[in-house]
Scaffold this active site. Structure first.
Site, PDB file in Angstrom:
ATOM      1  N   TYR A   1      43.415 135.562  49.931  1.00 37.48           N
ATOM      2  CA  TYR A   1      42.095 136.052  50.093  1.00 37.48           C
ATOM      3  C   TYR A   1      41.084 135.210  49.583  1.00 37.48           C
ATOM      4  O   TYR A   1      40.796 134.931  48.579  1.00 37.48           O
ATOM      5  CB  TYR A   1      41.878 137.561  50.022  1.00 37.48           C
ATOM      6  CG  TYR A   1      40.674 137.994  50.267  1.00 37.48           C
ATOM      7  CD1 TYR A   1      40.252 138.223  51.885  1.00 37.48           C
ATOM      8  CD2 TYR A   1      39.582 138.261  49.463  1.00 37.48           C
ATOM      9  CE1 TYR A   1      38.874 138.941  51.984  1.00 37.48           C
ATOM     10  CE2 TYR A   1      38.376 138.751  49.718  1.00 37.48           C
ATOM     11  CZ  TYR A   1      38.024 138.917  51.080  1.00 37.48           C
ATOM     12  OH  TYR A   1      36.830 139.497  51.519  1.00 37.48           O
TER      13      TYR A   1
ATOM     14  N   HIS B   1      25.593 135.449  53.790  1.00 39.29           N
ATOM     15  CA  HIS B   1      25.173 136.482  52.988  1.00 39.29           C
ATOM     16  C   HIS B   1      23.852 136.331  52.317  1.00 39.29           C
ATOM     17  O   HIS B   1      23.406 137.439  51.845  1.00 39.29           O
ATOM     18  CB  HIS B   1      26.306 136.809  51.996  1.00 39.29           C
ATOM     19  CG  HIS B   1      27.505 137.117  52.638  1.00 39.29           C
ATOM     20  ND1 HIS B   1      28.105 136.607  53.639  1.00 39.29           N
ATOM     21  CD2 HIS B   1      28.337 138.082  52.149  1.00 39.29           C
ATOM     22  CE1 HIS B   1      29.245 137.077  53.819  1.00 39.29           C
ATOM     23  NE2 HIS B   1      29.243 138.195  52.953  1.00 39.29           N
TER      24      HIS B   1
ATOM     25  N   ASN C   1      30.757 137.941  44.927  1.00 38.08           N
ATOM     26  CA  ASN C   1      31.190 139.148  44.370  1.00 38.08           C
ATOM     27  C   ASN C   1      30.900 139.579  42.890  1.00 38.08           C
ATOM     28  O   ASN C   1      30.472 138.621  42.274  1.00 38.08           O
ATOM     29  CB  ASN C   1      32.786 139.024  44.448  1.00 38.08           C
ATOM     30  CG  ASN C   1      33.428 139.577  45.846  1.00 38.08           C
ATOM     31  OD1 ASN C   1      34.617 139.521  45.737  1.00 38.08           O
ATOM     32  ND2 ASN C   1      32.647 139.845  46.623  1.00 38.08           N
TER      33      ASN C   1
ATOM     34  N   TYR D   1       8.075 176.305  24.817  1.00 32.35           N
ATOM     35  CA  TYR D   1       9.050 175.455  24.968  1.00 32.35           C
ATOM     36  C   TYR D   1       8.934 174.105  24.763  1.00 32.35           C
ATOM     37  O   TYR D   1       9.746 173.251  24.161  1.00 32.35           O
ATOM     38  CB  TYR D   1       9.895 175.822  26.256  1.00 32.35           C
ATOM     39  CG  TYR D   1      10.688 177.313  26.294  1.00 32.35           C
ATOM     40  CD1 TYR D   1      10.417 178.169  25.292  1.00 32.35           C
ATOM     41  CD2 TYR D   1      11.799 177.354  27.504  1.00 32.35           C
ATOM     42  CE1 TYR D   1      11.410 179.164  25.629  1.00 32.35           C
ATOM     43  CE2 TYR D   1      11.930 178.641  27.526  1.00 32.35           C
ATOM     44  CZ  TYR D   1      12.145 179.522  26.621  1.00 32.35           C
ATOM     45  OH  TYR D   1      12.656 180.724  26.649  1.00 32.35           O
TER      46      TYR D   1
ATOM     47  N   ARG E   1       8.573 173.596  21.014  1.00 35.35           N
ATOM     48  CA  ARG E   1       9.719 173.982  19.816  1.00 35.35           C
ATOM     49  C   ARG E   1      10.814 173.475  20.683  1.00 35.35           C
ATOM     50  O   ARG E   1      11.817 173.464  19.647  1.00 35.35           O
ATOM     51  CB  ARG E   1       9.498 175.434  19.824  1.00 35.35           C
ATOM     52  CG  ARG E   1       9.847 176.423  20.887  1.00 35.35           C
ATOM     53  CD  ARG E   1       9.857 177.888  20.303  1.00 35.35           C
ATOM     54  NE  ARG E   1       9.652 178.793  21.404  1.00 35.35           N
ATOM     55  CZ  ARG E   1      10.479 179.705  21.829  1.00 35.35           C
ATOM     56  NH1 ARG E   1      11.689 179.468  21.163  1.00 35.35           N
ATOM     57  NH2 ARG E   1      10.468 180.520  22.752  1.00 35.35           N
TER      58      ARG E   1
ATOM     59  N   PHE F   1      34.694 145.159  42.241  1.00 34.90           N
ATOM     60  CA  PHE F   1      33.321 144.855  42.816  1.00 34.90           C
ATOM     61  C   PHE F   1      32.547 146.197  42.948  1.00 34.90           C
ATOM     62  O   PHE F   1      31.176 146.143  43.210  1.00 34.90           O
ATOM     63  CB  PHE F   1      33.096 144.073  43.955  1.00 34.90           C
ATOM     64  CG  PHE F   1      34.178 144.205  45.192  1.00 34.90           C
ATOM     65  CD1 PHE F   1      34.030 145.584  45.634  1.00 34.90           C
ATOM     66  CD2 PHE F   1      35.308 143.520  45.315  1.00 34.90           C
ATOM     67  CE1 PHE F   1      34.971 145.670  46.778  1.00 34.90           C
ATOM     68  CE2 PHE F   1      36.263 143.826  46.296  1.00 34.90           C
ATOM     69  CZ  PHE F   1      35.847 144.915  47.060  1.00 34.90           C
TER      70      PHE F   1
ATOM     71  N   GLU G   1      34.405 148.184  54.534  1.00 34.35           N
ATOM     72  CA  GLU G   1      33.832 148.406  53.178  1.00 34.35           C
ATOM     73  C   GLU G   1      33.240 150.005  53.646  1.00 34.35           C
ATOM     74  O   GLU G   1      32.160 150.271  53.831  1.00 34.35           O
ATOM     75  CB  GLU G   1      32.877 147.621  52.834  1.00 34.35           C
ATOM     76  CG  GLU G   1      33.429 146.018  52.539  1.00 34.35           C
ATOM     77  CD  GLU G   1      32.533 145.189  52.692  1.00 34.35           C
ATOM     78  OE1 GLU G   1      31.133 145.252  52.780  1.00 34.35           O
ATOM     79  OE2 GLU G   1      32.861 143.826  52.641  1.00 34.35           O
TER      80      GLU G   1
END
Length: 512
Positions: free
Chosen positions: A57, A87, A199, A283, A286, A332, A417
């Site tokens: 791959y 990309h 990646n 609050y 304290r 990834f 994906e």
């Protein structure tokens, strides 16, 4: 020659303090020789896989849904170039230089572990980018935090092709020009190298680390401003008694309570009302150890996650030189980073929220015993009225921003994906949130210092007086109304001074 104070990459995991240093400013890095040997060994395996007939791959196949498409040998170099070009689809504002520098170091550190199959020439090129201060221009938006931070890492990787833009010494130049000025020649991409660059979780991790570092600064300042507010409001130090926190058993709570005790020790204001009839404080005064201690524990836990991720190998597929295998998996996927970012966002929102409640106490004469809105002549003067409103607005914005990103998965890449982490924008929003929180603490710092001055001639403790003086170097006591935004801006700078931060810094993960 590598400087003696350079960071050596490849020999061990970087410490959080070193990651903070990389984020803070330019660094020089060197590569451990043993790491180079591991890189060479893995690269030989990649070369054998590329020459073989069996599908591997991203080495001799396409990517994602195109993994079944075999790529002819003559086109495999083009394959690696094309994945970077296609990309590089990011949009939006550019990531800050600090984020890009940290991303580059994280990417190089990952590749140096010898499971990515890249060449020595490529890792040396990245080393030269870092040491030359050459920072690629990377759009902030476009990653869903799975299959790696593909779009931003592609823009980062354009420099390996001599393309895109690079910021050099503050000037944005075409990459080819910036590289030529440094005498650098981009390496020829070999099998898998484009994929290995794209990646990975390095962008989301860098953003989350930056958010952590900023939150640490805000947290330390908030502990000090909270103690200053308590003294200005004539609050009790009894809730910080160590016996109380020992019975609860949470480490962060006990450690924070100790810092409050140290900050308030020796205060004349405290001694002046030790026998008063008030039984309990609100609050937001304290319960500071309980709230801030819980935030500290969350920060410490997420810091450990991010330190692990900073050293992780997160590209795909992975090369195992000892067996000659290539294994395809999902390192990834940035789910650990997404969860860390979401939890840090919760802590950030709470630090700002409880601080705003203390500001509200300070400006309310019924609760504080001080002049209304902390101005000596109220009516003609509005004092801190709108400053508290601004703090409330910032709290509301942070509440909206802390909605978890990790649950908002959306399928991508033709359903290949089909579950993603959304870590990148989840981490990126931390910097907006920490900026909001810093301004909330700046407003509290101003209001608390004003309250301390209104308690004169009684004095606060020595440590709190030092923080107060650090503010008064640039922001004088407000005798009447003036441009409040200028004071808030100056206070946001002053709260980063060592006199303010040092009492609580030792609590924080990246300072240990």
């Amino acid at each position: 020659m590598v400087a003696s104070d350079s960071l050596k990459l490849g020999s061990r995991a970087l410490r959080l303090s070193e990651l903070r240093r990389i984020h803070a400013g330019p660094v020089t890095v060197g590569i451990d020789p043993a790491a180079l040997a591991a890189v060479r060994e893995a690269h030989l395996v990649t070369a054998r896989l590329a020459a073989a007939d069996a599908p591997a791959y991203g080495i001799n196949t396409g990517f994602g849904l195109l993994a079944q498409t075999r790529i002819p040998p003559a086109q495999r170099t083009l394959l690696q170039r094309n994945i970077i070009l296609s990309h590089s689809s990011g949009v939006g504002p550019l990531l800050d230089d600090a984020i890009v520098r940290l991303t580059l170091v994280l990417k190089l550190s990952s590749l140096l572990q010898g499971f990515s199959g890249v060449s020595v020439e490529l890792v040396r090129f990245l080393e030269q980018l870092i040491n030359g201060g050459l920072l690629p221009c990377v759009p902030a938006q476009g990653s869903v935090g799975a299959s790696g931070d593909l779009a931003p890492l592609a823009h980062l990787s354009l420099s390996v092709l001599g393309l895109g833009l690079i910021r050099r010494q503050g000037e944005v130049l075409p990459a080819a020009e910036a590289l030529a000025q440094e005498g650098l020649t981009p390496p020829a991409l070999g099998p898998k190298e484009g994929l290995a660059l794209l990646n990975g979780t390095q962008v989301s991790t860098a953003l989350a680390l930056a958010g952590l570092f900023e939150l640490e600064t805000v947290f330390a300042a908030a502990v000090v401003s909270g103690a200053l507010s308590l003294d200005a409001l004539q609050g009790s130090d009894a809730p910080f008694d160590p016996r109380i926190h020992h019975l609860r058993g949470h480490e962060g709570q006990a450690r924070v309570a100790q810092v409050y005790r140290e900050l308030l020790a020796g205060s004349q204001i405290r001694e002046s009302h030790r026998t008063c009839e008030r039984v309990q404080d609100p609050y937001s005064l304290r319960c500071q150890p309980q709230v801030m201690g819980a935030c500290l524990d969350l920060m410490t836990q997420q810091a450990a996650t991010l330190a692990t991720e900073a050293h992780a190998v997160t590209d795909n597929p992975l090369i195992f030189p000892d067996t000659g295998e290539v294994l395809s998996g999902g390192n990834f996927h940035a789910e650990p980073v997404a969860f860390a970012a979401d939890i840090l966002a919760l802590a950030c929102a709470e630090v700002g929220s409880i601080a705003e409640r203390r500001i509200a106490l300070l400006v309310d004469p019924k609760m504080s015993g001080l002049p209304a809105f902390l101005t000596p002549d109220s009516g003609v003067n509005s004092g801190f009225m709108m400053a508290q409103v601004t703090a409330a607005a910032l709290v509301a914005e942070n509440r909206m921003l802390c909605h978890p990103a990790s649950v908002d998965s959306i399928p991508t890449s033709a359903n290949q994906e089909d579950h993603v982490s959304m870590a990148t924008h989840g981490a990126r929003r931390l910097l907006t949130m920490t900026a909001n929180a810093a301004n909330i603490i700046a407003i509290e710092f101003l209001a608390a210092a004003q309250g301390i001055d209104l308690r004169a001639p009684l004095k606060t403790s020595a440590q709190l007086a030092a923080a107060h003086s650090a503010l008064r170097l640039t922001v004088p006591f407000a005798t009447c109304d003036r441009l409040m935004a200028t004071d808030i801006e100056a206070a946001a700078v002053a709260l980063r001074r060592s006199e303010v931060l040092s009492p609580a810094q030792h609590l924080l993960p990246s300072f240990r």
